[in-house]
Design a protein around this motif. Structure first.
Motif, PDB file in Angstrom:
ATOM      1  N   GLN A  61       2.741   1.618  -3.483  1.00 40.91           N
ATOM      2  CA  GLN A  61       1.918   2.113  -4.581  1.00 40.91           C
ATOM      3  C   GLN A  61       1.846   3.628  -4.576  1.00 40.91           C
ATOM      4  O   GLN A  61       1.809   4.266  -5.636  1.00 40.91           O
ATOM      5  CB  GLN A  61       0.521   1.489  -4.508  1.00 40.91           C
ATOM      6  N   VAL A  62       1.855   4.222  -3.401  1.00 39.89           N
ATOM      7  CA  VAL A  62       1.855   5.688  -3.306  1.00 39.89           C
ATOM      8  C   VAL A  62       3.188   6.231  -3.810  1.00 39.89           C
ATOM      9  O   VAL A  62       3.238   7.200  -4.574  1.00 39.89           O
ATOM     10  CB  VAL A  62       1.599   6.141  -1.846  1.00 39.89           C
ATOM     11  N   ARG A  63       4.309   5.579  -3.420  1.00 33.97           N
ATOM     12  CA  ARG A  63       5.632   6.032  -3.858  1.00 33.97           C
ATOM     13  C   ARG A  63       5.783   5.923  -5.373  1.00 33.97           C
ATOM     14  O   ARG A  63       6.425   6.764  -6.009  1.00 33.97           O
ATOM     15  CB  ARG A  63       6.736   5.215  -3.182  1.00 33.97           C
ATOM     16  N   ARG A  64       5.202   4.886  -5.974  1.00 34.64           N
ATOM     17  CA  ARG A  64       5.374   4.675  -7.408  1.00 34.64           C
ATOM     18  C   ARG A  64       4.680   5.735  -8.252  1.00 34.64           C
ATOM     19  O   ARG A  64       4.998   5.913  -9.422  1.00 34.64           O
ATOM     20  CB  ARG A  64       4.862   3.277  -7.783  1.00 34.64           C
ATOM     21  N   GLU A  65       3.737   6.466  -7.660  1.00 34.89           N
ATOM     22  CA  GLU A  65       3.048   7.524  -8.398  1.00 34.89           C
ATOM     23  C   GLU A  65       4.008   8.636  -8.807  1.00 34.89           C
ATOM     24  O   GLU A  65       3.768   9.349  -9.779  1.00 34.89           O
ATOM     25  CB  GLU A  65       1.898   8.082  -7.555  1.00 34.89           C
ATOM     26  N   SER A  66       5.105   8.809  -8.064  1.00 30.06           N
ATOM     27  CA  SER A  66       6.076   9.855  -8.386  1.00 30.06           C
ATOM     28  C   SER A  66       7.373   9.273  -8.959  1.00 30.06           C
ATOM     29  O   SER A  66       8.383   9.970  -9.041  1.00 30.06           O
ATOM     30  CB  SER A  66       6.389  10.679  -7.128  1.00 30.06           C
ATOM     31  N   TYR A  67       7.332   8.006  -9.354  1.00 31.99           N
ATOM     32  CA  TYR A  67       8.533   7.358  -9.891  1.00 31.99           C
ATOM     33  C   TYR A  67       8.898   7.975 -11.241  1.00 31.99           C
ATOM     34  O   TYR A  67       8.015   8.277 -12.055  1.00 31.99           O
ATOM     35  CB  TYR A  67       8.283   5.853 -10.038  1.00 31.99           C
ATOM     36  N   GLU A  93       0.285  -5.605 -10.972  1.00 32.19           N
ATOM     37  CA  GLU A  93       0.226  -4.217 -10.503  1.00 32.19           C
ATOM     38  C   GLU A  93      -1.189  -3.643 -10.583  1.00 32.19           C
ATOM     39  O   GLU A  93      -1.526  -2.692  -9.884  1.00 32.19           O
ATOM     40  CB  GLU A  93       1.178  -3.345 -11.323  1.00 32.19           C
ATOM     41  N   TRP A 117       7.997   2.108 -14.383  1.00 33.37           N
ATOM     42  CA  TRP A 117       8.375   1.274 -13.222  1.00 33.37           C
ATOM     43  C   TRP A 117       8.338  -0.186 -13.649  1.00 33.37           C
ATOM     44  O   TRP A 117       7.352  -0.656 -14.214  1.00 33.37           O
ATOM     45  CB  TRP A 117       7.408   1.494 -12.055  1.00 33.37           C
ATOM     46  N   ARG A 172       0.837  -1.207   0.000  1.00 36.78           N
ATOM     47  CA  ARG A 172       0.000   0.000   0.000  1.00 36.78           C
ATOM     48  C   ARG A 172       0.871   1.256   0.000  1.00 36.78           C
ATOM     49  O   ARG A 172       0.595   2.224  -0.717  1.00 36.78           O
ATOM     50  CB  ARG A 172      -0.929  -0.013   1.213  1.00 36.78           C
ATOM     51  N   SER A 196      -5.492  -4.861  -6.426  1.00 38.20           N
ATOM     52  CA  SER A 196      -5.335  -4.252  -5.112  1.00 38.20           C
ATOM     53  C   SER A 196      -4.356  -5.106  -4.304  1.00 38.20           C
ATOM     54  O   SER A 196      -4.107  -6.273  -4.640  1.00 38.20           O
ATOM     55  CB  SER A 196      -6.676  -4.190  -4.397  1.00 38.20           C
TER      56      SER A 196
END
Length: 294
Positions: A79-85, A119, A89, A76, A122
């Motif tokens: 997934q938040v961190r990957r939004e700014s990758y 990915e 990814w 969880r 959920s």
């Protein structure tokens, strides 16, 4: 008293050691990250070390439940961190054994193509799918692992399986074909031979590169035979001085790892359709290459 504590601690360590590989395998498939999976296993050990292990009737069930819930929580956050990758990814590549490659279900569950499909699920759906499809746990067992009713887990499992089937690509699984194609791909790439690359790549091939903003890499997927071949030739020309490249078992099948000395600088997995490479996943982000270190 002290001897008893030491004996109990030693037994706890032995039990955990027997299950470490399983916990790592589950966590990696749920997370797609070697580093995060290792953190999950370490956290699971810390929890296990505080338990009176003699009172645990099913150590495997306890440990898998612990690792699964830790992995769901970590996913969880991931997934938040990957939004700014930065850029595409890709899952962290990992060296695997020949035994996994020869087990179609296990190899498929650890392939970068499948990990990318997962990915879309959920965190709970992904955990249920992995535990059921890759490790063949029963719905009742999985219900205990994820803290849901069995009927709910059956529904989640069905929904996740349908979602995966709708998104997945059917790639060649024959190991001999894949090995030969990967060897030809490596020879052509290292030699910068565009014609040889054109022969091994499919007409609609796609190249996805993950540099994470820490290594040169296209910020978008590249589509098409000519563009992908030229991008790969350019990548080969940018390699550090005196690189070495090997075909190794990577994510359940043959792949290519490029090293400078003993340091990995790139890992490449390929996916075939009718004997030709239809997808190339290239990871050059140095933070994501710990799983391919010799």
């Amino acid at each position: 008293m002290g001897a008893g504590v030491e004996t109990g601690q030693a037994e706890a360590e032995r039990v955990f050691a027997r299950h470490r590989g399983l916990l790592q395998a589950v966590a990696y498939r749920v997370l797609g990250s070697v580093a995060d999976a290792e953190d999950v296993v370490q956290d699971a050990w810390l929890r296990w070390s505080r338990v009176e292990t003699a009172t645990v009737d099913d150590p495997e069930g306890y440990l898998v439940r612990t690792a699964t819930r830790l992995a769901i929580d970590r996913l969880r956050s991931a997934q938040v961190r990957r939004e700014s990758y930065v850029g595409p990814w890709l899952p962290e590549p990992v060296l695997t054994s020949r035994d996994i490659a020869e087990d179609v279900a296990l190899a498929d569950s650890v392939s970068t193509a499948m990990l990318l499909v997962l990915e879309a699920l959920s965190p709970v759906e992904r955990a249920v799918f992995v535990l059921r499809e890759a490790f063949r746990y029963s719905h009742a067992e999985i219900a205990g692992f994820v803290g849901r009713e069995e009927v709910t887990v059956r529904q989640i499992s069905s929904r996740a399986r349908k979602s995966v089937e709708a998104r997945r690509h059917r790639y060649d699984t024959d190991l001999v074909t894949r090995q030969l194609a990967t060897e030809r791909f490596l020879a052509a790439s290292v030699g910068g031979d565009l014609n040889a690359l054109l022969e091994v790549l499919a007409p609609d091939v796609v190249l996805v590169s993950d540099g994470g903003g820490l290594a040169p890499a296209p910020r978008k997927a590249i589509h098409g035979l000519d563009l992908v071949a030229r991008a790969l030739a350019t990548f080969a020309g940018r390699m550090p001085e005196d690189p070495s490249a090997e075909v190794l078992q990577l994510n359940g099948g043959p792949g290519v790892v490029v090293y400078t000395g003993r340091t990995p600088v790139a890992a490449i997995t390929t996916h075939l359709v009718d004997g030709r490479i239809a997808a190339v996943h290239l990871v050059s982000n140095p933070e994501k290459l710990t799983g391919v270190t010799h």
